[in-house]
Scaffold this active site. Structure first.
Site, PDB file in Angstrom:
ATOM      1  N   SER A  18      28.403  -5.376  21.782  1.00 29.87           N
ATOM      2  CA  SER A  18      27.170  -5.791  21.114  1.00 29.87           C
ATOM      3  C   SER A  18      26.039  -4.802  21.390  1.00 29.87           C
ATOM      4  O   SER A  18      26.194  -3.617  21.110  1.00 29.87           O
ATOM      5  CB  SER A  18      26.827  -7.209  21.562  1.00 29.87           C
ATOM      6  OG  SER A  18      26.018  -7.794  20.593  1.00 29.87           O
ATOM      7  N   HIS A  46      31.845 -13.672  18.702  1.00 32.69           N
ATOM      8  CA  HIS A  46      31.146 -12.528  19.280  1.00 32.69           C
ATOM      9  C   HIS A  46      31.348 -12.487  20.793  1.00 32.69           C
ATOM     10  O   HIS A  46      30.722 -13.241  21.534  1.00 32.69           O
ATOM     11  CB  HIS A  46      29.660 -12.704  18.939  1.00 32.69           C
ATOM     12  CG  HIS A  46      28.805 -11.552  19.299  1.00 32.69           C
ATOM     13  ND1 HIS A  46      28.926 -10.317  18.688  1.00 32.69           N
ATOM     14  CD2 HIS A  46      27.794 -11.428  20.190  1.00 32.69           C
ATOM     15  CE1 HIS A  46      28.017  -9.494  19.194  1.00 32.69           C
ATOM     16  NE2 HIS A  46      27.317 -10.144  20.105  1.00 32.69           N
TER      17      HIS A  46
END
Ligand code: GTR
Length: 422
Positions: free
Chosen positions: A250, A392
């Site tokens: 990320s 995620h």
């Protein structure tokens, strides 16, 4: 060929193409609906993606790059465009960097590895900056080990050197069992991840009476930390310094890509769900946007980036050019099925659009239609990609794929070990 035959042939061709694309990943409708509910006001609908034109990574002012030999000046130009417009200008190596092993345990993980905790102290004029690297090296491996270095953007407990806490985000035992070393540092030791305080880490160290030529944002400072960790890794005889991968998830993935662009000592760059400002194409209106990221995280990028909030098409770069800067080194991009905010397809298309650059070293292309199905990794030459089931995150599955990729592009550890003996 008779007319009827010709028509039949065309239909087969079209049908074949559709079938091939159909095998690739498509966002599940319930995931799309969920994303639209969670982050409304952004596009998650493939049919609403507007057409866009990407800048050509090989096109220079008066010519086109046609060979690997012609690449370095174009590479420098692209790197500079990213410094000016996106991540900012970093100061490079400080006047001096010193390393102190603050803890060493040759029998960590029940003897499977050696733990080294290293304090990395940079000195610039009268100022010093210190951060710590945690490193585990495999004991069963003869000679120097390749290392995966994570820029950790989660709480430090995820990379616990005592191993009392274990996290799938950094499954050190698993990576050691694969014959690789694994290291990590905590990103906030370089720059706090907060708009108000981000300058209080290493940036302060370069601020001279309020004026500095360095325009770097926090992502660049985190990447700078990876380079200082690399300074140490180069000195450790148990590290195979020609095979160090920088890894990030990320925002850490965005920083890893930038670290790999700035510092060619990293032989591999791994981007896990890095999304906007990372691997994903900015021009594709899907999920997070430049405007949104600059608003939520104004401290991540250089100020110039904000001027593109409402004119993305005028950016002189797009993220496929950042991926291109990794060539001819190894590059792995990973997405997650439920992570529409990061635009998995935009990450894949970006990787595909780096193909002309990797082709300069003879790598086969990755085409837009080659996007694989979930959990079906794709490796083409020195590039890899997968889209994992789930959300995620950085998971043991992802790490297994990175080790598989390293086995492939750096040769299997066992094979390397026996050839080293010869
Ligand atoms: C999100 C941000 C993303 C990504 C993510 C993360 O809020 O919009 O770009 O960086 O945070 O770091 O987990």
């Amino acid at each position: 060929m008779k007319r009827t035959h010709l028509i039949a042939a065309l239909i087969v061709a079209v049908g074949g193409m559709t079938a091939a694309q159909g095998k690739g990943w498509q966002a599940r409708p319930e995931v799309v609906a969920q994303a639209a509910k969670q982050q409304p006001g952004f596009n998650y609908d493939e049919s609403r993606v507007e057409s866009y034109t990407l800048p050509d990574p090989l096109a220079q002012k008066n010519s086109t790059v046609k060979s690997a030999l012609m690449w370095p000046p174009r590479r420098a130009e692209i790197l500079d465009l990213f410094r000016t417009n996106v991540y900012g200008r970093s100061p490079g190596k400080p006047e001096s960097v010193a390393f102190a092993v603050v803890e060493e345990n040759p029998k960590a993980m029940d003897g499977a590895s050696t733990l080294r905790r290293v304090a990395i102290t940079s000195r610039q004029g009268a100022k010093t900056h210190r951060f710590e690297l945690t490193l585990f090296l495999p004991n069963k491996r003869p000679g120097a080990a390749p290392v995966f270095l994570l820029i950790n953007n989660r709480p430090p407990s995820n990379t616990d050197p005592t191993r009392k806490e274990k996290s799938g985000f950094w499954p050190a035992e698993q990576v050691i069992a694969r014959g690789y070393g694994i290291g990590a540092f905590h990103y906030a030791e370089l720059a706090p991840d907060e708009a108000k305080t981000y300058r209080d880490g290493v940036m302060k160290f370069y601020d001279e009476s309020g004026s500095t030529p360095y325009t770097w944002g926090a992502l660049a400072a985190w990447g700078w930390g990876a380079s200082r960790a690399m300074d140490y890794l180069e000195t450790d005889p148990r590290v195979d310094k020609a095979h160090v991968a920088v890894v990030g998830h990320s925002r850490g993935g965005k920083a890893a890509l930038w670290a790999g662009a700035e510092d060619e000592r990293f032989a591999m760059v791994v981007s896990n769900d890095s999304g906007e400002g990372g691997a994903a194409l900015s021009r594709r209106n899907f999920g997070e946007t430049i405007e949104r990221i600059n608003t939520s995280f104004p401290h991540w990028f250089t100020t110039t980036y904000k001027t593109f909030n409402a004119r993305v098409a005028q950016l002189p770069v797009d993220q496929h050019m950042l991926l291109s800067l990794v060539a001819p080194r190894a590059l792995y991009v990973a997405s997650a099925d439920e992570d529409l905010w990061a635009d998995p397809r935009g990450e894949f298309l970006s990787l595909a659009a780096s193909s002309p650059v990797f082709a300069l070293w003879g790598d086969a292309p990755i085409r837009p239609a080659d996007m694989p199905a979930v959990d079906a990794p794709l490796i083409v030459g020195r590039r890899g990609y997968h889209i994992r089931t789930g959300g995620h995150n950085l998971t043991p599955y992802d790490w297994e794929r990175y080790a598989d990729f390293a086995d492939r592009v750096w040769k299997a550890p066992a094979a390397r070990a026996s050839s080293e003996k010869r």
